[in-house]
Design a protein around this motif. Structure first.
Motif, short mmCIF file in Angstrom:
data_model
loop_
_atom_site.label_atom_id
_atom_site.label_comp_id
_atom_site.label_asym_id
_atom_site.label_seq_id
_atom_site.Cartn_x
_atom_site.Cartn_y
_atom_site.Cartn_z
N ALA A 67 0.90 -1.20 -0.04
CA ALA A 67 -0.07 0.18 0.06
C ALA A 67 0.89 1.38 -0.03
CB ALA A 67 -0.77 0.11 1.19
N TYR A 68 1.97 1.30 0.86
CA TYR A 68 2.75 2.40 0.82
C TYR A 68 3.46 2.73 -0.56
CZ TYR A 68 6.57 5.76 2.20
OH TYR A 68 7.49 6.57 2.40
N LYS B 145 2.29 1.88 -3.52
CA LYS B 145 1.68 2.32 -4.44
C LYS B 145 1.30 3.91 -4.02
CE LYS B 145 -1.19 -1.95 -5.29
NZ LYS B 145 -2.62 -2.44 -5.48
N GLN B 146 1.17 4.16 -2.78
CA GLN B 146 1.06 5.79 -2.35
C GLN B 146 2.01 6.62 -3.12
OE1 GLN B 146 2.21 6.74 1.77
NE2 GLN B 146 -0.03 7.70 1.96
N GLN B 147 3.17 5.79 -2.80
CA GLN B 147 4.64 6.56 -3.47
C GLN B 147 4.54 6.86 -4.79
OE1 GLN B 147 6.56 8.50 -1.26
NE2 GLN B 147 5.26 7.93 0.18
N MET C 3 1.76 6.95 -6.59
CA MET C 3 0.79 7.83 -7.10
C MET C 3 1.30 9.11 -6.57
SD MET C 3 -2.72 6.25 -5.56
CE MET C 3 -3.39 7.94 -5.11
N ALA C 4 1.91 9.58 -5.82
CA ALA C 4 2.41 10.91 -5.25
C ALA C 4 3.41 11.31 -6.23
CB ALA C 4 2.78 11.00 -3.85
N PRO D 58 -3.40 3.24 -8.68
CA PRO D 58 -3.35 1.81 -8.31
C PRO D 58 -3.67 0.91 -9.20
CG PRO D 58 -4.13 3.44 -6.60
CD PRO D 58 -4.06 4.12 -7.77
#
Length: 89
Positions: free
Chosen positions: A36-37, A39-41, A43-44, A50
């Motif tokens: 999850a982290y 994917k978050q990185q 995205m950012a 995702p």
């Protein structure tokens, strides 16, 4: 097999087995949080959604993300020893 287990341990798993199960559950939860982290990185920092990552191999994406250029990689230990000694003798 389940009946033998219940008879032998009175319906409860021994502490050693429960402890190992807790460790495995924690490792699984930790791996899911890592995904999850990651994917978050993406995205950012990259604008990747995702849904674009769901069909991809997570571990290959991590490997690609952590790749270093040749000059920043660890040197072969024997090559380094030879270089520090002044070349091949």
């Amino acid at each position: 097999m389940a009946r033998n287990f219940e008879r032998k341990f009175g319906g409860r798993r021994p502490k050693k087995v429960r402890g190992r199960l807790n460790v495995l559950i924690h490792e699984l939860e930790d791996a899911q949080e890592d995904q999850a982290y990651f994917k978050q990185q993406l995205m950012a920092n990259s604008g990747v959604l995702p849904s674009q990552l769901d069909g991809e191999d997570y571990y290959e994406l991590i490997k690609i993300n952590q790749a270093k250029p040749k000059d920043k990689r660890a040197e072969d230990p024997m090559a380094m020893v030879n270089r520090l000694r002044g070349g091949n003798k």
